[in-house]
Write an enzyme that holds these catalytic residues in place. Sequence first.
Site, PDB file in Angstrom:
ATOM      1  N   HIS A 254       0.660  -0.965   0.082  1.00 16.97           N
ATOM      2  CA  HIS A 254      -0.140   0.217  -0.258  1.00 16.97           C
ATOM      3  C   HIS A 254       0.623   1.216   0.175  1.00 16.97           C
ATOM      4  O   HIS A 254       0.562   2.699  -0.599  1.00 16.97           O
ATOM      5  CB  HIS A 254      -0.762   0.208   1.072  1.00 16.97           C
ATOM      6  CG  HIS A 254      -1.676   1.268   1.257  1.00 16.97           C
ATOM      7  ND1 HIS A 254      -2.927   1.317   1.255  1.00 16.97           N
ATOM      8  CD2 HIS A 254      -1.017   2.735   1.520  1.00 16.97           C
ATOM      9  CE1 HIS A 254      -3.643   2.591   1.506  1.00 16.97           C
ATOM     10  NE2 HIS A 254      -2.448   3.011   1.579  1.00 16.97           N
ATOM     11  N   GLU A 255       2.191   0.894   0.997  1.00 15.17           N
ATOM     12  CA  GLU A 255       3.086   2.199   0.895  1.00 15.17           C
ATOM     13  C   GLU A 255       3.230   2.487  -0.028  1.00 15.17           C
ATOM     14  O   GLU A 255       3.825   3.640  -0.387  1.00 15.17           O
ATOM     15  CB  GLU A 255       3.137   2.480   2.642  1.00 15.17           C
ATOM     16  CG  GLU A 255       2.390   2.300   3.781  1.00 15.17           C
ATOM     17  CD  GLU A 255       1.126   3.552   3.941  1.00 15.17           C
ATOM     18  OE1 GLU A 255       1.696   4.729   3.486  1.00 15.17           O
ATOM     19  OE2 GLU A 255       0.665   4.061   4.772  1.00 15.17           O
ATOM     20  N   HIS A 258       1.884   4.686  -3.170  1.00 18.08           N
ATOM     21  CA  HIS A 258       1.982   5.979  -2.940  1.00 18.08           C
ATOM     22  C   HIS A 258       3.302   6.332  -3.769  1.00 18.08           C
ATOM     23  O   HIS A 258       2.895   7.424  -3.926  1.00 18.08           O
ATOM     24  CB  HIS A 258       2.407   6.301  -0.783  1.00 18.08           C
ATOM     25  CG  HIS A 258       0.545   5.940  -0.608  1.00 18.08           C
ATOM     26  ND1 HIS A 258      -0.522   6.197  -1.446  1.00 18.08           N
ATOM     27  CD2 HIS A 258      -0.034   5.473   0.316  1.00 18.08           C
ATOM     28  CE1 HIS A 258      -1.625   6.436  -0.073  1.00 18.08           C
ATOM     29  NE2 HIS A 258      -1.339   6.062   1.185  1.00 18.08           N
ATOM     30  N   HIS A 264      -5.211   7.521  -2.279  1.00 20.12           N
ATOM     31  CA  HIS A 264      -5.900   6.920  -1.316  1.00 20.12           C
ATOM     32  C   HIS A 264      -7.386   6.514  -2.207  1.00 20.12           C
ATOM     33  O   HIS A 264      -8.504   7.559  -2.877  1.00 20.12           O
ATOM     34  CB  HIS A 264      -6.571   7.262  -0.171  1.00 20.12           C
ATOM     35  CG  HIS A 264      -6.208   7.030   0.835  1.00 20.12           C
ATOM     36  ND1 HIS A 264      -5.074   7.969   2.001  1.00 20.12           N
ATOM     37  CD2 HIS A 264      -4.681   5.802   0.962  1.00 20.12           C
ATOM     38  CE1 HIS A 264      -4.066   7.867   2.329  1.00 20.12           C
ATOM     39  NE2 HIS A 264      -4.532   6.238   1.813  1.00 20.12           N
ATOM     40  N   CYS A 265      -7.938   5.143  -2.617  1.00 22.18           N
ATOM     41  CA  CYS A 265      -8.499   4.582  -3.547  1.00 22.18           C
ATOM     42  C   CYS A 265      -9.756   5.031  -2.731  1.00 22.18           C
ATOM     43  O   CYS A 265     -10.195   4.810  -1.651  1.00 22.18           O
ATOM     44  CB  CYS A 265      -8.551   3.316  -3.930  1.00 22.18           C
ATOM     45  SG  CYS A 265      -9.412   2.384  -4.691  1.00 22.18           S
ATOM     46  N   CYS A 289      -8.242  -2.316  -6.591  1.00 19.34           N
ATOM     47  CA  CYS A 289      -9.306  -2.568  -8.060  1.00 19.34           C
ATOM     48  C   CYS A 289      -8.481  -2.336  -9.454  1.00 19.34           C
ATOM     49  O   CYS A 289      -8.220  -2.081  -9.831  1.00 19.34           O
ATOM     50  CB  CYS A 289     -10.333  -1.595  -7.079  1.00 19.34           C
ATOM     51  SG  CYS A 289      -9.702  -0.073  -7.633  1.00 19.34           S
ATOM     52  N   CYS A 292      -7.207   0.932 -10.179  1.00 21.58           N
ATOM     53  CA  CYS A 292      -5.629   1.178  -9.207  1.00 21.58           C
ATOM     54  C   CYS A 292      -4.569  -0.105  -9.727  1.00 21.58           C
ATOM     55  O   CYS A 292      -3.111   0.091 -10.306  1.00 21.58           O
ATOM     56  CB  CYS A 292      -5.350   0.529  -7.920  1.00 21.58           C
ATOM     57  SG  CYS A 292      -6.402   2.158  -6.664  1.00 21.58           S
TER      58      CYS A 292
END
Length: 360
Positions: A254-255, A258, A264-265, A289, A292
């Site tokens: 996740h990070e 970025h 952020h989705c 998703c 993304c």
Amino acid sequence: MQIVRHSEQTLRTALISKNPTLVSQYKKLDAGEQRLMNEALQPASDLFGPIILHSQSDWITSHPEPAQDFEEFFSDPYRRTPSPEKCSIYIQCIGSLGNTRIISEEYIKWLKGYCEAFFYGLKVKLLEPIPVSATRCSFRVNDNTQNLQIHAGHILKFLKKRKPEDAFCVVGITMIDLYPRDSWNFVFGQASLTDGVGIFSFARYGNDFYSSHYKGKVKTLQKKSSSDYSIFDNYYTPEVTSVLLLRSCKTLTHEIGHIFGVRHCQWLACLMQGSNHLEEADRRPLNLCPICLRKLQCAIGFKIVERYKALVKWIDDESADTPGVTPKHSREDNVNLPKPVEAFKEWREWIIKCLAVVQK
């Protein structure tokens, strides 16, 4: 509980865009990739569902942000993109990750392997592990939890100075809790997108962190000077379980997402959703998703089917010389247990369904 559901047209624009150039780019994807991504537009899809908010404390409610569609990502002049000269993700371990040297070394190898599959096409390299003292960061004992914490901002400055020439980014990982400034209670992680560095802590992902019996509590901080880091010698590390490994993989990807410029989705249930607390982070899926996923594919250039196969291989690869769940109180270095991937089984089944759609 609230369901965030967008119309098919809204999702289509977010995924494909109305820009003729980007529409043409989308049409150049192979048929299987388009078929998978178009699942985002199906209200009854069992692969990509809507975002479900459980309380007012959830991220989207408490942190209003403008949504980023593919066109906004593609057109962002400040986003970082790997190049042939800077195509490596570096992982820097700070302090021990497990209660034996072998467990710590293998745990970071598991994370390396997962990142290589997730960011398929990029190299992932390990920097030599370092003690907290090498960073010269500030540290404290948290007034609420009584656990040790290190200053995230100081770690970022340290990582920036040590960034290798071929690095797309450098991410530090630690089992020690973080704080970004004196007024904050804690932070799971922090990143500088412009510098391509980040630091993330897995301390709160252990089963016992919020327990009254947490062994990482420090009653008093007897620091003789700002350079006395002896309190970190043999500091407590949580038991490495399958759930902790899953949470670590989720946070790390996740990070790093970025750092690629993926915000952020707010479209569908997705790894890139923000999270305010552990319960919300646990509800967040491991998958991206389609919107993304297209952003990441645009940045790296992988084939979706190859990336999914690499993720399945990582889950299935349980070599005999790979330790797994850390035996409590173990100080033996000859532990040989399989990689703890029980918590990834649902994720594996989901990938298999996606491969069936892509390869149909």
